[in-house]
Design an enzyme around this catalytic site. Structure first.
Site, PDB file in Angstrom:
ATOM      1  N   ARG A 195     -82.869 -13.812  14.295  1.00  0.00           N
ATOM      2  CA  ARG A 195     -83.451 -13.399  15.260  1.00  0.00           C
ATOM      3  C   ARG A 195     -83.173 -11.650  15.353  1.00  0.00           C
ATOM      4  NH1 ARG A 195     -81.426 -17.049  20.339  1.00  0.00           N
ATOM      5  NH2 ARG A 195     -79.687 -17.410  18.906  1.00  0.00           N
ATOM      6  N   SER A 238     -82.062 -13.153  23.901  1.00  0.00           N
ATOM      7  CA  SER A 238     -82.155 -14.176  23.135  1.00  0.00           C
ATOM      8  C   SER A 238     -82.935 -13.987  21.783  1.00  0.00           C
ATOM      9  CB  SER A 238     -82.440 -15.519  23.776  1.00  0.00           C
ATOM     10  OG  SER A 238     -82.755 -16.525  22.676  1.00  0.00           O
ATOM     11  N   GLU A 247     -93.983 -19.724  29.642  1.00  0.00           N
ATOM     12  CA  GLU A 247     -94.601 -19.481  28.564  1.00  0.00           C
ATOM     13  C   GLU A 247     -96.222 -19.373  28.377  1.00  0.00           C
ATOM     14  OE1 GLU A 247     -92.575 -21.934  29.171  1.00  0.00           O
ATOM     15  OE2 GLU A 247     -90.544 -21.151  28.576  1.00  0.00           O
ATOM     16  N   PHE A 303     -91.962 -24.220  22.658  1.00  0.00           N
ATOM     17  CA  PHE A 303     -92.755 -24.001  23.544  1.00  0.00           C
ATOM     18  C   PHE A 303     -93.873 -23.242  23.237  1.00  0.00           C
ATOM     19  CE2 PHE A 303     -89.587 -25.700  26.108  1.00  0.00           C
ATOM     20  CZ  PHE A 303     -88.332 -24.828  26.053  1.00  0.00           C
ATOM     21  N   ARG A 336     -82.158 -19.605  14.586  1.00  0.00           N
ATOM     22  CA  ARG A 336     -81.331 -19.522  15.709  1.00  0.00           C
ATOM     23  C   ARG A 336     -80.088 -18.892  15.486  1.00  0.00           C
ATOM     24  NH1 ARG A 336     -79.088 -23.935  20.238  1.00  0.00           N
ATOM     25  NH2 ARG A 336     -79.056 -22.374  22.027  1.00  0.00           N
TER      26      ARG A 336
END
Lengths: 283, 315
Positions: free
Chosen positions: B8, B35, B56, B81, B165
């Site tokens: 990320r 995030s 979303e 999502f 993640r």
């Protein structure tokens, strides 16, 4: 027990369960937890599970039970603590919280947790499901009520508003939502992420009965929940003002504690503060 | 000790570099700007970063609208999502009009870990693969992620990149060649079989190839980072040269890399094919590495399955 004594007892229960939840999370050695939102919702869940809900922990799938959906599923640590206290399963099982193969984790799993009606966690879905349950109850003239606990951040999801429209359209007076309005989400204040205000006015304009209250005051919550049962022809939304991270000084109103883990020093401070709060309200 | 870094963060840094070079780059997030590390771009270019809250479907539609005005849009959320909840918006309002939206989907595969069934994204690659006009990339590490982000920024049209993640093993250095739609032959130890791998499992696949070599079994390792457009030539070549294929991915056994490779092989060069992937079940909450072990995504299983497919070829 007189009503006032009962209210005080529930207030003490919520404070005690905050401490129990924190201890449970420490004991399980979870890599992290959603502390902020789990602490803010404790009085709401206490009022529901110890005052309002028509449930039978010995019979979690009792067909006529009231349904309670924790739409803000990331507060599962709070829900598990409440369910254990209510007698759905032995508290000792929570030692496995977030362990592989444990029934208990970050989000509630309806196949694994007795007393859990919906596998929520993907935000914005609890209210639509609640609407469907309420419609089913009304269609069959069954008495059970439906309660949905939402976060304020998830009110940005369009699916919530689809449900709000439907709830009003179908006159679902057997449905009551409670918004844990702590003003914060993952990225910061909801006022900066996506403005929700005037929230009560918006929901009211969709045809719901809206009650505003202090979400940490059991008396106000109980009054609101009782008022909701008197509605005839429209659902109720209780907008409960809360503090994210309630009870712990360095968490309160800090969105960075949406998810985290205490180090050893912090844990000592946390327990000290929560114990002090218990003493202050005479627990 | 394997060095690890965060995909990320790699995305966020690559996006910032792009934003510094190009005025047309904008970013949209759904309560995910921190995030998904858009905070890095936002610190310098706040006017080009848009937050829609936990919404979303709105994320995709706002991204589409921005792209229609001439912007190159990076839209970010978590893969469960972006690939399921807002799939219709991606399909009809981004893919069909071929708008310049690059979806960066975090928490792919088992990396959502302890979040559990509601967040584990095990079918994203299969779903996105079926949407016309969307370039689909599944990078293996931070190096590949940074290169993939820059590569999709250069193309005109929709793209979807699945990333992770937490910190994950650094597999490649800067010499890693990344070209959209072109497979990489990472190892060539012989022609007994070809292991075709995509995404995070490259780490385990490299280990498996080494273990096989120690056992005297020489195989090739072909990395497919771009699931669409697929390097069909490289797959057919692998089948022709080695006669046995094992696909490896962190995804449901249906629809992802295994399906993509099988579709190519069956009409061009049918050979025995096995797969290392997650069974068609919902799995559960757990730490990512625990889940990989529990559901068979290990070097040991890759070695075992490779031997099985070689035996099948021989018989």
């Amino acid at each position: 027990m007189g009503k006032e004594n009962k209210i005080m007892e529930l207030q003490r229960t919520a404070a005690r369960l905050r401490l129990e939840m924190v201890k449970m999370l420490k004991e399980s050695d979870t890599p992290g937890a959603h502390y902020g939102g789990s602490l803010s919702v404790m009085e709401i869940l206490t009022a529901l599970y110890f005052h309002t809900l028509k449930i039978d922990p010995a019979n979690p799938t009792w067909s006529e039970r009231d349904r309670c959906i924790l739409s803000k599923g990331h507060a599962c640590a709070a829900l598990c603590t409440i369910l254990a206290e209510r007698g759905y399963f032995p508290r000792e099982l929570l030692k496995t919280f977030n362990h592989l193969d444990s029934p208990f984790g970050v989000h509630p799993d309806m196949h694994k947790i007795p007393g859990c009606d919906v596998s929520a966690g993907s935000l914005g879905h609890g209210l639509p499901i609640g609407v469907g349950m309420a419609m089913g109850a009304k269609l069959q003239k069954r008495d059970f009520r439906i309660y949905v606990v939402l976060s304020d951040g998830e009110m940005a999801e369009g699916s919530c508003w689809e449900a709000i429209m439907a709830g009003s359209h179908y006159g679902l007076s057997n449905l009551c939502g409670l918004i844990d309005r702590n003003g914060l989400s993952l990225d910061g204040p909801t006022s900066q992420t996506m403005t929700l205000e005037p929230l009560s006015q918006k929901i009211r304009s969709f045809g719901w009965n809206v009650i505003e209250c202090n979400g940490h005051d059991i008396r106000q919550l109980v009054d609101g929940l009782e008022q909701a049962t008197c509605e005839d022809g429209r659902p109720t939304m209780i907008v409960a003002d809360t503090i994210k991270g309630k009870g712990i000084s360095f968490l309160e109103n800090d969105h960075t504690w949406h998810y985290g883990k205490f180090d050893d020093d912090q844990y000592v401070q946390v327990c000290h503060e929560l114990e002090k709060k218990l003493q202050e309200i005479g627990a | 000790m394997t060095k690890k870094e965060n995909t990320r963060k790699a995305f966020g840094q690559a996006l910032l570099e792009l934003a510094r070079q190009r005025d047309d780059i904008v970013a949209v997030s759904a309560d995910t700007y921190k995030s998904m590390r858009i905070d890095l771009m936002r610190a310098e270019f706040p006017e080009r970063c848009f937050e829609v809250g936990i919404a979303e479907q709105n994320l995709m539609m706002v991204a589409a609208g921005l792209a229609s005005t001439g912007k190159t849009v990076f839209a970010t959320s978590y893969s469960i999502f972006t690939s399921t909840r807002s799939l219709e918006q991606l399909r009809t309002f981004i893919a069909y009009p071929k708008l310049n939206v690059k979806v960066i989907a975090g928490l792919g595969g088992f990396t959502a870990g302890i979040e559990g069934v509601t967040h584990l994204s095990m079918v994203d690659l299969g779903l996105i693969r079926c949407i016309p006009n969307v370039v689909l990339v599944n990078p293996a590490d931070v190096t590949a992620t940074a290169k993939a982000v820059k590569a999709v920024a250069e193309i005109d049209g929709p793209a979807y990149i699945r990333i992770g993640r937490d910190d994950s093993p650094i597999i490649f250095d800067e010499s890693y060649e990344f070209s959209l739609g072109k497979a990489n032959l990472l190892e060539d130890n012989g022609v007994e079989a070809t292991i075709i791998v995509s995404g995070f499992m490259v780490h385990q696949a490299l280990e498996a190839v080494r273990m096989l070599k120690e056992q005297g079994i020489g195989v090739r390792l072909l990395e497919i980072h771009t699931l669409k457009p697929l390097d069909e030539k490289a797959i057919i070549d692998a089948a022709q040269k080695t006669g046995a294929i094992l696909t490896v991915e962190e995804h449901n056994c249906i629809g992802g890399l295994a399906g993509a490779v099988a579709e190519v092989l069956v009409g061009n060069c049918p050979v025995p094919m096995g797969k290392v992937a997650v069974d068609d079940i919902f799995t559960e909450s757990g730490r990512p590495d625990e889940l990989r072990i529990k559901y068979g995504l290990t070097s040991e299983n890759i070695v075992e399955k490779t031997k099985q497919i070689i035996e099948k070829k021989t018989n």
